[in-house]
Design a protein around this motif. Structure first.
Motif, PDB file in Angstrom:
ATOM      1  N   GLN A 103      12.264  11.941   3.703  1.00 58.54           N
ATOM      2  CA  GLN A 103      10.984  12.345   4.299  1.00 58.54           C
ATOM      3  C   GLN A 103      10.060  11.141   4.467  1.00 58.54           C
ATOM      4  N   PHE A 104      10.515   9.996   4.083  1.00 56.45           N
ATOM      5  CA  PHE A 104       9.653   8.820   4.041  1.00 56.45           C
ATOM      6  C   PHE A 104      10.200   7.691   4.913  1.00 56.45           C
ATOM      7  N   THR A 105      10.345   7.969   6.213  1.00 56.18           N
ATOM      8  CA  THR A 105      10.814   6.922   7.127  1.00 56.18           C
ATOM      9  C   THR A 105       9.725   5.860   7.266  1.00 56.18           C
ATOM     10  N   ILE A 106      10.140   4.620   7.040  1.00 56.39           N
ATOM     11  CA  ILE A 106       9.203   3.493   7.120  1.00 56.39           C
ATOM     12  C   ILE A 106       9.357   2.841   8.488  1.00 56.39           C
ATOM     13  N   GLY A 107       8.260   2.700   9.202  1.00 53.86           N
ATOM     14  CA  GLY A 107       8.288   2.030  10.504  1.00 53.86           C
ATOM     15  C   GLY A 107       7.497   0.730  10.422  1.00 53.86           C
ATOM     16  N   ILE A 108       8.168  -0.375  10.678  1.00 54.90           N
ATOM     17  CA  ILE A 108       7.500  -1.681  10.574  1.00 54.90           C
ATOM     18  C   ILE A 108       7.248  -2.222  11.976  1.00 54.90           C
ATOM     19  N   MET A 109       5.970  -2.391  12.306  1.00 58.05           N
ATOM     20  CA  MET A 109       5.612  -2.982  13.605  1.00 58.05           C
ATOM     21  C   MET A 109       5.536  -4.489  13.401  1.00 58.05           C
ATOM     22  N   GLY A 110       6.387  -5.226  14.144  1.00 56.21           N
ATOM     23  CA  GLY A 110       6.459  -6.667  13.941  1.00 56.21           C
ATOM     24  C   GLY A 110       7.674  -6.956  13.082  1.00 56.21           C
ATOM     25  N   GLY A 160       8.487  10.444  14.030  1.00 53.74           N
ATOM     26  CA  GLY A 160       9.204  10.556  12.755  1.00 53.74           C
ATOM     27  C   GLY A 160       8.838   9.477  11.751  1.00 53.74           C
ATOM     28  N   THR A 161       8.065   8.465  12.160  1.00 54.30           N
ATOM     29  CA  THR A 161       7.639   7.444  11.186  1.00 54.30           C
ATOM     30  C   THR A 161       6.589   8.040  10.256  1.00 54.30           C
ATOM     31  N   ARG A 162       6.857   7.964   8.964  1.00 55.58           N
ATOM     32  CA  ARG A 162       5.922   8.537   7.976  1.00 55.58           C
ATOM     33  C   ARG A 162       4.982   7.461   7.423  1.00 55.58           C
ATOM     34  N   VAL A 163       5.527   6.249   7.222  1.00 53.58           N
ATOM     35  CA  VAL A 163       4.685   5.141   6.750  1.00 53.58           C
ATOM     36  C   VAL A 163       4.742   4.029   7.794  1.00 53.58           C
ATOM     37  N   LEU A 164       3.594   3.763   8.393  1.00 54.94           N
ATOM     38  CA  LEU A 164       3.542   2.711   9.409  1.00 54.94           C
ATOM     39  C   LEU A 164       3.024   1.437   8.756  1.00 54.94           C
ATOM     40  N   ILE A 165       3.833   0.384   8.823  1.00 55.27           N
ATOM     41  CA  ILE A 165       3.427  -0.906   8.241  1.00 55.27           C
ATOM     42  C   ILE A 165       3.223  -1.887   9.393  1.00 55.27           C
ATOM     43  N   ASN A 166       2.015  -2.453   9.460  1.00 54.25           N
ATOM     44  CA  ASN A 166       1.730  -3.370  10.556  1.00 54.25           C
ATOM     45  C   ASN A 166       1.892  -4.814  10.117  1.00 54.25           C
ATOM     46  N   ASN A 194      -1.958  -1.652   6.716  1.00 56.37           N
ATOM     47  CA  ASN A 194      -2.238  -2.752   7.648  1.00 56.37           C
ATOM     48  C   ASN A 194      -2.292  -4.068   6.896  1.00 56.37           C
ATOM     49  N   LEU A 195      -1.254  -4.877   7.128  1.00 60.47           N
ATOM     50  CA  LEU A 195      -1.120  -6.161   6.436  1.00 60.47           C
ATOM     51  C   LEU A 195      -1.307  -7.337   7.386  1.00 60.47           C
ATOM     52  N   ALA A 196      -1.637  -7.052   8.644  1.00 63.43           N
ATOM     53  CA  ALA A 196      -1.584  -8.146   9.631  1.00 63.43           C
ATOM     54  C   ALA A 196      -2.974  -8.646  10.022  1.00 63.43           C
ATOM     55  N   ARG A 197      -3.663  -7.934  10.898  1.00 66.85           N
ATOM     56  CA  ARG A 197      -4.999  -8.339  11.312  1.00 66.85           C
ATOM     57  C   ARG A 197      -5.854  -7.097  11.575  1.00 66.85           C
ATOM     58  N   GLY A 198      -7.162  -7.212  11.330  1.00 68.08           N
ATOM     59  CA  GLY A 198      -8.077  -6.088  11.529  1.00 68.08           C
ATOM     60  C   GLY A 198      -8.188  -5.655  12.974  1.00 68.08           C
ATOM     61  N   VAL A 199      -8.076  -6.598  13.912  1.00 66.62           N
ATOM     62  CA  VAL A 199      -8.249  -6.249  15.330  1.00 66.62           C
ATOM     63  C   VAL A 199      -7.132  -5.343  15.849  1.00 66.62           C
ATOM     64  N   HIS A 200      -6.077  -5.188  15.079  1.00 67.91           N
ATOM     65  CA  HIS A 200      -5.013  -4.281  15.527  1.00 67.91           C
ATOM     66  C   HIS A 200      -5.454  -2.819  15.466  1.00 67.91           C
ATOM     67  N   VAL A 201      -6.410  -2.519  14.582  1.00 69.56           N
ATOM     68  CA  VAL A 201      -6.753  -1.116  14.310  1.00 69.56           C
ATOM     69  C   VAL A 201      -8.114  -0.772  14.907  1.00 69.56           C
ATOM     70  N   VAL A 202      -8.174   0.393  15.578  1.00 72.94           N
ATOM     71  CA  VAL A 202      -9.472   0.925  16.021  1.00 72.94           C
ATOM     72  C   VAL A 202      -9.989   1.768  14.846  1.00 72.94           C
ATOM     73  N   ASP A 203     -10.983   1.250  14.144  1.00 71.49           N
ATOM     74  CA  ASP A 203     -11.415   1.870  12.884  1.00 71.49           C
ATOM     75  C   ASP A 203     -11.861   3.323  13.065  1.00 71.49           C
ATOM     76  N   GLU A 204     -12.580   3.606  14.161  1.00 70.99           N
ATOM     77  CA  GLU A 204     -13.071   4.982  14.376  1.00 70.99           C
ATOM     78  C   GLU A 204     -11.885   5.932  14.523  1.00 70.99           C
ATOM     79  N   ASP A 205     -10.835   5.478  15.202  1.00 72.39           N
ATOM     80  CA  ASP A 205      -9.658   6.328  15.409  1.00 72.39           C
ATOM     81  C   ASP A 205      -8.908   6.537  14.088  1.00 72.39           C
TER      82      ASP A 205
END
Ligand SMILES: NC(=O)C1=CN([C@@H]2O[C@H](COP(=O)(O)OP(=O)(O)OC[C@H]3O[C@@H](n4cnc5c(N)ncnc54)[C@H](OP(=O)(O)O)[C@@H]3O)[C@@H](O)[C@H]2O)C=CC1
Ligand SMILES: O=CC(=O)O
Length: 313
Positions: free
Chosen positions: A137-144, A191-197, A225-236
């Protein structure tokens, strides 16, 4: 060989003595305003424009970190920040991969063992065993899927989680499902449960973690989020936490650092925060990498770690 060094916060004397130990034949100096004496190599972080402008005879510039966005983003306003045709190198791993593994594994296990839920129960003096989560139930998706993404993928695989990655080019890593390019982003998220940036910050990746992306994750998903703040839209991100789509987020990096006290992220009960410490530059490993690369450049041998300025990473 002449080397100039500039870092706004590092212990200059420590760096200089260890650099000198690895490169005994070099004249190494801390760059000071007004210094335009010859240099073969420059080692920098947040360099003043005046330091590198016009230094076309440099053989290479080394960024003293893994991400080069802080240098490249300033090129728009200061095109002469980097002299033309001088290769820019960045730190590859140099001890950061291990730190990223520690961070990612500890936080994924924290969510997987429901310590976040138990912490909430504790606040209400509630003694209530919860159902276990299963690794499936814990599919890890790594962006990058670069140097750091690869190492993080390996460490999470070792815990038995299904791991997938998303990058520009396809990877063939044993046991890791690889998705490539914008056309496969949707399938990667489904299906990604944990998204790691772990993406670099480039014009293509800015604001990539937005409402449309978060909606495609599995329900009760988590964001790391381990990469950079600009990747994330904080309000979203906050909206996805409020709607229940996201169950939790752990953030190491922010659009503005230090994160301003008025940010709602500080107060959100399901957001955990660290002050950009996921993987810091380890001087001895960094110096060994730089010395090895300078040696290879001097001998005309192949190197790794050169930044592709057109790709932006
Ligand atoms: N929080 C912290 O303390 C730290 C954060 N960092 C951050 O981590 C980032 C990653 O570092 P590192 O692993 O060394 O970087 P790499 O350059 O090795 O890897 C970058 C990865 O991102 C992929 N990528 C780049 N652009 C896109 C895109 N538009 N679409 C899909 N994938 C893309 C690349 O794809 P491909 O493989 O196809 O080229 C590659 O797999 C750094 O840039 C830095 O911002 C780094 C150190 C510490
Ligand atoms: O965020 C740190 C880096 O080295 O990049």
């Amino acid at each position: 060989m002449n080397i100039i060094f500039y870092h706004p916060t590092f212990d200059n004397a420590y760096w200089l003595s260890h650099l000198q130990h690895h490169l005994p034949e070099a004249n190494i100096r801390i760059w000071q305003p007004g210094d335009s004496d010859p240099a073969d190599y420059a080692l920098v972080w947040h360099p003043p424009v005046e330091m590198l402008a016009g230094r076309e005879s440099l053989k290479a510039i080394f960024a003293l970190g893994a991400g080069v966005d802080s240098i490249l983003s300033r090129l728009k306003t200061h095109p002469d920040l980097l002299p033309r045709n001088v290769p820019l190198y960045r730190l590859e791993d140099t001890g950061m991969a291990r730190q990223m593994q520690e961070y990612a594994v500890s936080q994924v296990l924290h969510w997987f063992r429901r310590f976040d839920d138990y912490q909430l129960q504790k606040q209400q003096a509630q003694w209530q065993p919860l159902d276990d989560y299963q690794p499936e139930q814990f599919t890890i998706g790594i962006m990058g899927a670069g140097v750091l993404g690869n190492n993080v993928a390996q460490s999470l695989q070792a815990w038995g989680f299904p791991v997938r990655c998303w990058s520009r080019s396809r990877k063939s890593w044993s046991g890791v499902e690889s998705f490539a390019g914008p056309d496969e982003l949707g399938a990667f998220l489904h299906g990604t449960r944990v998204l790691i940036n772990l993406l670099p910050s480039t014009p293509e990746t800015e604001n990539i973690i937005n409402r449309a992306l978060l909606e495609q994750l599995a329900d009760d998903a988590y964001l790391l989020n381990l990469a950079r703040g600009v990747h994330v839209v904080d309000e979203d991100l906050l909206a996805a936490l409020e709607s229940g789509k996201l169950k939790g987020a752990m953030l190491d990096v922010f659009r503005r650092e230090p994160l301003p006290p008025e940010s709602d992220l500080w107060r959100h009960p399901r957001v955990a925060i660290t002050p950009h410490i996921a993987a810091v530059t380890r001087p001895l490993e960094a110096i060994a990498f730089i010395a090895k690369t300078i040696g290879a450049l001097e001998r005309g041998e192949a190197t790794t770690g050169q930044v592709d300025l057109t790709r932006g990473y």
